[in-house]
Design an enzyme around this catalytic site. Structure first.
Site, mmCIF file in Angstrom:
data_model
loop_
_atom_site.group_PDB
_atom_site.id
_atom_site.type_symbol
_atom_site.label_atom_id
_atom_site.label_comp_id
_atom_site.label_asym_id
_atom_site.label_seq_id
_atom_site.Cartn_x
_atom_site.Cartn_y
_atom_site.Cartn_z
ATOM 1 N N SER A 131 0.851 -1.194 0.000
ATOM 2 C CA SER A 131 0.000 0.000 0.000
ATOM 3 C C SER A 131 0.878 1.231 0.000
ATOM 4 O O SER A 131 1.898 1.284 0.699
ATOM 5 C CB SER A 131 -0.900 0.001 1.230
ATOM 6 N N HIS A 145 -2.461 7.075 -4.902
ATOM 7 C CA HIS A 145 -2.575 5.973 -3.958
ATOM 8 C C HIS A 145 -2.669 4.671 -4.734
ATOM 9 O O HIS A 145 -3.317 4.600 -5.785
ATOM 10 C CB HIS A 145 -3.840 6.150 -3.103
ATOM 11 N N ARG A 149 -3.637 -6.422 -2.649
ATOM 12 C CA ARG A 149 -3.653 -7.319 -1.497
ATOM 13 C C ARG A 149 -4.236 -8.688 -1.854
ATOM 14 O O ARG A 149 -5.006 -8.841 -2.803
ATOM 15 C CB ARG A 149 -4.464 -6.693 -0.363
ATOM 16 N N GLY A 301 -6.310 -4.811 15.321
ATOM 17 C CA GLY A 301 -5.084 -4.554 16.066
ATOM 18 C C GLY A 301 -3.878 -4.328 15.197
ATOM 19 O O GLY A 301 -2.756 -4.692 15.580
ATOM 20 N N ILE A 304 -0.598 0.935 14.125
ATOM 21 C CA ILE A 304 -1.260 2.217 13.953
ATOM 22 C C ILE A 304 -0.469 3.143 13.035
ATOM 23 O O ILE A 304 -1.044 3.820 12.159
ATOM 24 C CB ILE A 304 -1.499 2.896 15.318
ATOM 25 N N SER A 306 1.427 2.430 10.604
ATOM 26 C CA SER A 306 1.283 1.981 9.217
ATOM 27 C C SER A 306 -0.116 2.271 8.691
ATOM 28 O O SER A 306 -0.285 2.657 7.526
ATOM 29 C CB SER A 306 1.581 0.482 9.111
#
Length: 343
Positions: A131, A145, A149, A301, A304, A306
């Protein structure tokens, strides 16, 4: 919730040891592809930045490697405060985890809906991706952008409400502050050429999907001028789709670098910069409110720094800002409200 562990250097692979023995698996080949793309994009951006700032060939990107106790990890490469690029980030991750039910519904809304009233329990998953978000300094140079994935749910057998599945997702999109038609047409032409190698329906299908996905609903406008976007893609065989996403990732530099080279040195005023900052405010709004990747990362989780690296260094909000009808700023806003066919 597992937390990441910083590593002094990235390992040769983030795959679990039992998977390293299968170098031709989809997981192994996808990891090699995303790490190659990360290295190539960073190297090219450094050339552009070095050429502008006299930095020569020195490495500009900060690299942070990390692992997770349950397996997997990632590499974040970030550069900020340059003369050409205000902020550029190119991240890869290869992670294993367990999705809570709400994260599964966010990642697979269609599958969750198809399950009817049967709610999924926690769902083991494997996810890998590259990304990147690139925010230039010059208001006439667009933000770009891209994200590609591969995802698998790892339940040993179909779990209630969460059948075992694999899919690819991703896309490449452009977010200018000012419309320069030749740039937008070039960008879309590269996307179409890549898509047409596989299916002539891909570009119109994924172009519309991109316009629909990057819709800031509370504003009634799109984030930018689009490109291609797809998700939950598994209606072809894995080999074909692996080749497709690889071609898409490899098309990023030919689509974007010529635009940056043309626009990075155009003179601009404080008024141009203020408009760019307002548009970056829209970028922040979309990413924090609607982006599925951000939502998924926060609910599982993820790392953060990244997850939020896509946000620009600076943005601006003004009360009731309305550009003058017919102005260059109005033309951008009108295009974001009424998406166009560029080719």
């Amino acid at each position: 919730m597992e937390r990441e562990t910083p590593e002094p250097a990235a390992p040769a692979t983030f795959l679990r040891s039992e998977e390293e023995a299968s170098p031709e698996s989809v997981r192994a080949r996808f990891e090699r592809m995303i790490r190659r793309v990360q290295a190539e994009v960073c190297a090219e951006l450094e050339v552009v930045e070095g050429g502008a700032g006299g930095g020569g060939g020195a490495a500009l990107f900060r690299e942070d490697a990390w692992t997770r106790p349950g397996g997997g990890g990632g590499i974040s490469r970030v550069f900020q405060g340059g003369r050409v690029f205000e902020k550029a980030a190119v991240n890869v991750s290869v992670v294993y985890g367990v999705m809570p039910p709400e994260a599964y519904r966010a990642a697979r809304p269609e599958a969750a809906a198809a399950a009817g009233g049967e709610k999924a329990g926690p769902v083991p998953f494997f996810a890998a991706g590259v990304s990147s978000v690139i925010h230039p300094v010059n208001p006439f140079a667009p933000t770009m952008h891209f994200n590609y994935r591969y995802f698998e749910t790892e339940a040993p057998k179909d779990a209630p409400g969460a059948p075992r599945q694999w899919w690819f997702g991703g896309g490449t999109d452009l977010t200018p502050s000012y419309i320069i038609e030749e740039d937008v047409k070039h960008f879309h032409s590269v996307q179409k050429q890549t898509c047409d190698k596989f299916d002539s329906n891909f570009y119109p299908r994924f172009k519309k999907w991109c316009d629909d996905y990057f819709h800031i609903k509370h504003r009634g406008e799109r984030r930018g001028v689009g490109g291609i976007f797809f998700d939950d893609l598994n209606d072809y065989d894995q080999e074909t789709l692996l080749q497709f996403v690889t071609e898409c990732a490899d098309s990023v530099l030919p689509a974007y670098i010529p635009i940056i080279e043309c626009r990075k040195d155009i003179p601009f005023t404080e008024e141009h910069k203020a408009w760019q900052q307002l548009r970056r405010g829209r970028y922040v709004e979309f990413n924090l409110v609607y982006d599925r990747g951000t939502t998924f990362g926060l609910k599982t989780g993820g790392r953060i720094e990244s997850i939020l690296v896509s946000l620009p260094l600076t943005a601006r909000w003004e009360y009731d800002n309305k550009p003058e009808v017919g102005s260059e700023e109005w033309k951008l806003l009108d295009t974001c409200i009424n998406p166009k066919e560029w080719i």
